[in-house]
Write a protein that holds these residues in place. Structure first.
Motif, PDB file in Angstrom:
ATOM      1  N   SER A  96       0.836  -1.188   0.000  1.00  0.00           N
ATOM      2  CA  SER A  96       0.000   0.000   0.000  1.00  0.00           C
ATOM      3  C   SER A  96       0.876   1.245   0.000  1.00  0.00           C
ATOM      4  N   SER A  97       0.467   2.245  -0.734  1.00  0.00           N
ATOM      5  CA  SER A  97       1.246   3.483  -0.771  1.00  0.00           C
ATOM      6  C   SER A  97       0.668   4.548   0.141  1.00  0.00           C
ATOM      7  N   ASN A  98      -0.560   4.362   0.614  1.00  0.00           N
ATOM      8  CA  ASN A  98      -1.169   5.403   1.440  1.00  0.00           C
ATOM      9  C   ASN A  98      -1.589   4.914   2.816  1.00  0.00           C
ATOM     10  N   ASN A  99      -1.464   3.626   3.115  1.00  0.00           N
ATOM     11  CA  ASN A  99      -1.856   3.096   4.416  1.00  0.00           C
ATOM     12  C   ASN A  99      -0.707   2.243   4.943  1.00  0.00           C
ATOM     13  N   VAL A 100       0.358   2.891   5.385  1.00  0.00           N
ATOM     14  CA  VAL A 100       1.584   2.208   5.762  1.00  0.00           C
ATOM     15  C   VAL A 100       1.794   2.326   7.260  1.00  0.00           C
ATOM     16  N   VAL A 101       2.055   1.179   7.918  1.00  0.00           N
ATOM     17  CA  VAL A 101       2.458   1.202   9.326  1.00  0.00           C
ATOM     18  C   VAL A 101       3.950   0.907   9.409  1.00  0.00           C
ATOM     19  N   LEU A 102       4.369  -0.265   8.939  1.00  0.00           N
ATOM     20  CA  LEU A 102       5.802  -0.552   8.856  1.00  0.00           C
ATOM     21  C   LEU A 102       6.268  -0.552   7.410  1.00  0.00           C
ATOM     22  N   THR A 103       5.724  -1.458   6.619  1.00  0.00           N
ATOM     23  CA  THR A 103       6.135  -1.516   5.214  1.00  0.00           C
ATOM     24  C   THR A 103       4.973  -1.388   4.240  1.00  0.00           C
ATOM     25  N   GLY A 104       3.752  -1.515   4.713  1.00  0.00           N
ATOM     26  CA  GLY A 104       2.588  -1.441   3.843  1.00  0.00           C
ATOM     27  C   GLY A 104       2.191  -2.768   3.232  1.00  0.00           C
ATOM     28  N   SER A 105       2.845  -3.850   3.663  1.00  0.00           N
ATOM     29  CA  SER A 105       2.573  -5.164   3.083  1.00  0.00           C
ATOM     30  C   SER A 105       1.179  -5.668   3.443  1.00  0.00           C
ATOM     31  N   LEU A 106       0.841  -5.613   4.728  1.00  0.00           N
ATOM     32  CA  LEU A 106      -0.467  -6.119   5.149  1.00  0.00           C
ATOM     33  C   LEU A 106      -1.594  -5.234   4.623  1.00  0.00           C
ATOM     34  N   LEU A 157       9.043 -14.224  10.090  1.00  0.00           N
ATOM     35  CA  LEU A 157       9.721 -14.541   8.828  1.00  0.00           C
ATOM     36  C   LEU A 157       8.818 -14.271   7.629  1.00  0.00           C
ATOM     37  N   LEU A 158       7.525 -14.558   7.777  1.00  0.00           N
ATOM     38  CA  LEU A 158       6.601 -14.297   6.683  1.00  0.00           C
ATOM     39  C   LEU A 158       6.476 -12.799   6.417  1.00  0.00           C
ATOM     40  N   TYR A 159       6.470 -11.996   7.475  1.00  0.00           N
ATOM     41  CA  TYR A 159       6.366 -10.543   7.284  1.00  0.00           C
ATOM     42  C   TYR A 159       7.602  -9.995   6.574  1.00  0.00           C
ATOM     43  N   ILE A 160       8.763 -10.505   6.940  1.00  0.00           N
ATOM     44  CA  ILE A 160       9.991 -10.070   6.266  1.00  0.00           C
ATOM     45  C   ILE A 160       9.946 -10.475   4.794  1.00  0.00           C
ATOM     46  N   ALA A 161       9.467 -11.685   4.513  1.00  0.00           N
ATOM     47  CA  ALA A 161       9.364 -12.133   3.124  1.00  0.00           C
ATOM     48  C   ALA A 161       8.382 -11.259   2.336  1.00  0.00           C
ATOM     49  N   LEU A 162       7.247 -10.906   2.963  1.00  0.00           N
ATOM     50  CA  LEU A 162       6.285 -10.032   2.290  1.00  0.00           C
ATOM     51  C   LEU A 162       6.893  -8.659   2.019  1.00  0.00           C
ATOM     52  N   ALA A 163       7.618  -8.128   2.989  1.00  0.00           N
ATOM     53  CA  ALA A 163       8.219  -6.804   2.831  1.00  0.00           C
ATOM     54  C   ALA A 163       9.252  -6.783   1.712  1.00  0.00           C
ATOM     55  N   VAL A 164       9.956  -7.895   1.537  1.00  0.00           N
ATOM     56  CA  VAL A 164      11.001  -7.943   0.517  1.00  0.00           C
ATOM     57  C   VAL A 164      10.426  -8.266  -0.864  1.00  0.00           C
ATOM     58  N   LEU A 165       9.469  -9.197  -0.911  1.00  0.00           N
ATOM     59  CA  LEU A 165       9.009  -9.706  -2.198  1.00  0.00           C
ATOM     60  C   LEU A 165       7.893  -8.902  -2.846  1.00  0.00           C
ATOM     61  N   LEU A 166       7.037  -8.260  -2.053  1.00  0.00           N
ATOM     62  CA  LEU A 166       5.943  -7.501  -2.660  1.00  0.00           C
ATOM     63  C   LEU A 166       6.477  -6.242  -3.315  1.00  0.00           C
ATOM     64  N   PRO A 167       6.064  -5.950  -4.526  1.00  0.00           N
ATOM     65  CA  PRO A 167       6.525  -4.714  -5.170  1.00  0.00           C
ATOM     66  C   PRO A 167       5.861  -3.493  -4.539  1.00  0.00           C
ATOM     67  N   SER A 168       6.506  -2.378  -4.662  1.00  0.00           N
ATOM     68  CA  SER A 168       5.988  -1.139  -4.101  1.00  0.00           C
ATOM     69  C   SER A 168       4.769  -0.674  -4.884  1.00  0.00           C
ATOM     70  N   GLY A 169       3.815  -0.087  -4.176  1.00  0.00           N
ATOM     71  CA  GLY A 169       2.616   0.411  -4.828  1.00  0.00           C
ATOM     72  C   GLY A 169       2.747   1.844  -5.282  1.00  0.00           C
ATOM     73  N   ARG A 170       3.909   2.444  -5.086  1.00  0.00           N
ATOM     74  CA  ARG A 170       4.105   3.840  -5.480  1.00  0.00           C
ATOM     75  C   ARG A 170       4.229   3.951  -6.988  1.00  0.00           C
TER      76      ARG A 170
END
Length: 107
Positions: free
Chosen positions: A8-18, A50-63
């Motif tokens: 997410s590009s507008n609703n970010v707490v740590l990385t915006g993955s969730l 570990l799953l959160y770190i994987a999501l943060a690394v693998l999901l592309p940015s929404g910007r």
């Protein structure tokens, strides 16, 4: 066609993955965050960290590129009051002076 899964590009707490997953599913991001924390705490087989770190690394940015971005594309990176005097050859650069001082006693 659904929107691609991105952070997410507008609703970010740590990385915006969730929040990106919540926007992709079409639910409130708080619900996804609460479910994720509950699964991470109360389930021994759920590797939450570990799953959160994987999501943060693998999901592309929404910007998007037209929303600003980093570096030279950032609209706030425009120095209009003090332009670079060395850019167009307006002012010659100073040459560095060689120093033959081998005294390291200051350290």
């Amino acid at each position: 066609m659904k929107r691609p899964l991105t952070k997410s590009s507008n609703n970010v707490v740590l990385t915006g993955s969730l929040a990106g997953i919540a926007e992709w599913i079409g639910v409130d991001p708080t619900i996804v965050r609460v479910i994720y924390v509950i699964l991470a705490i109360f389930s021994a087989g759920f590797p939450g960290f570990l799953l959160y770190i994987a999501l943060a690394v693998l999901l592309p940015s929404g910007r998007r590129n037209n929303q600003g971005g980093y570096g030279h594309q950032n609209p706030y990176n425009r120095n209009t009051r003090n332009p670079n005097p060395y850019a167009n050859g307006q002012k010659p650069r100073k040459n560095a002076e060689k120093v033959d001082d081998d005294d390291w006693s200051d350290f």
